[in-house]
Design an enzyme around this catalytic site. Structure first.
Site, PDB file in Angstrom:
ATOM      1  N   LYS A  87       0.858  -1.190   0.000  1.00 30.68           N
ATOM      2  CA  LYS A  87       0.000   0.000   0.000  1.00 30.68           C
ATOM      3  C   LYS A  87       0.890   1.235   0.000  1.00 30.68           C
ATOM      4  CE  LYS A  87      -4.344   1.059   2.350  1.00 30.68           C
ATOM      5  NZ  LYS A  87      -5.031   0.911   3.631  1.00 30.68           N
TER       6      LYS A  87
HETATM    7  C1  E4P Z   1      -8.263   2.139   3.517  1.00 30.83           C
HETATM    8  O1  E4P Z   1      -7.550   1.282   3.079  1.00 30.83           O
HETATM    9  C2  E4P Z   1      -8.180   2.693   4.856  1.00 30.83           C
HETATM   10  O2  E4P Z   1      -7.544   1.763   5.693  1.00 30.83           O
HETATM   11  C3  E4P Z   1      -9.522   2.938   5.490  1.00 30.83           C
HETATM   12  O3  E4P Z   1     -10.574   2.472   4.697  1.00 30.83           O
HETATM   13  C4  E4P Z   1      -9.703   4.276   6.072  1.00 30.83           C
HETATM   14  O4  E4P Z   1     -10.965   4.322   6.685  1.00 30.83           O
HETATM   15  P1  E4P Z   1     -11.373   5.465   7.733  1.00 30.83           P
HETATM   16  O5  E4P Z   1     -11.578   6.727   6.996  1.00 30.83           O
HETATM   17  O6  E4P Z   1     -12.636   4.950   8.361  1.00 30.83           O
HETATM   18  O7  E4P Z   1     -10.228   5.571   8.717  1.00 30.83           O
END
Ligand code: E4P
Length: 217
Positions: A87
């Protein structure tokens, strides 16, 4: 549509896996910290533990923000397990890193995407997944789902193979709306997945069936 769970909590990942509909996991540094996973070795071990629970892709995020650092970290993460997807944040060096990893056959998930332009760049660089954060856009009174629609349209125009991973999904209606739009994947909490089960007519209908069965047996 693939279902990913957005957590580093092993118990929740196991629960979603046991439901039989889980296709992968996304994590981020905040989710790892929430579970108290700190220190490089513990973090790497935790990713392997997650891979051993699920069958699908597991996103593991780099911490570096420069190209050299991202490449070093990403290669280390990719070597941990074949299910790991690296990522990478949507920044200039992140795009360079995605291109580098793509050329090396390492799959990436471009994270922190909030616009069509960013999604276009991620696809051009060859990201396996692009992660538009719909919940965080909703948080600032912007239409997160509209971004998913626009990216779907752009990717379909050019047949980009990058999968749209609707991220920052917060509740069950987000999941349903993303499915209507045609997001390839959604990642959210276990509650958003389990919410799909619920309907009061199912509950009352089942209660009546069981009540009628009891009358004659
Ligand atoms: C995406 O990969 C992130 O980990 C995640 O969806 C972020 O979500 P949030 O905005 O609820 O923290």
């Amino acid at each position: 549509m693939k279902f990913f769970i957005d957590t580093a909590n092993l118990a929740q990942i196991k629960e979603a896996q046991e439901l039989g509909v889980l296709d992968g996991v996304t994590t981020n540094p905040s989710l790892m910290a929430k579970e108290g996973i700190t220190g490089r070795n513990n973090i790497l071990k935790h990713y392997v533990d997650i891979c051993n629970i699920v069958d699908g892709d597991v996103s593991a995020e780099v911490i570096s923000t420069d190209l050299k650092g991202m490449i070093k970290e990403g290669e280390e993460l990719a070597e941990l397990h074949e299910q790991i997807v690296v990522k990478v944040p949507m920044i200039k060096d992140g795009i360079k890193a995605i291109k580098y990893f793509t050329d090396k056959g390492i799959r990436t998930n471009c994270t922190l995407v909030f616009s069509c332009g960013q999604a276009l760049l991620a696809a051009k660089a060859g990201a396996a997944y692009v992660s538009p954060f719909i919940g965080r856009l909703d948080d600032i009174s912007t239409d997160g789902l509209n971004l998913i629609s626009e990216i779907r349209h752009i990717y379909d125009n050019y047949e980009f193979e990058t999968q749209i991973l609707a991220a920052s999904v917060r509740h069950t209606m987000h999941v349903i709306d993303c499915a209507k739009i045609g997001a390839d994947v959604m990642t959210g909490p276990l509650s958003a997945i389990e919410g799909l089960l619920k309907h009061p007519l199912t509950d009352s209908g089942l209660a009546k069936f069981l009540e009628d069965y009891q009358k004659g047996n």
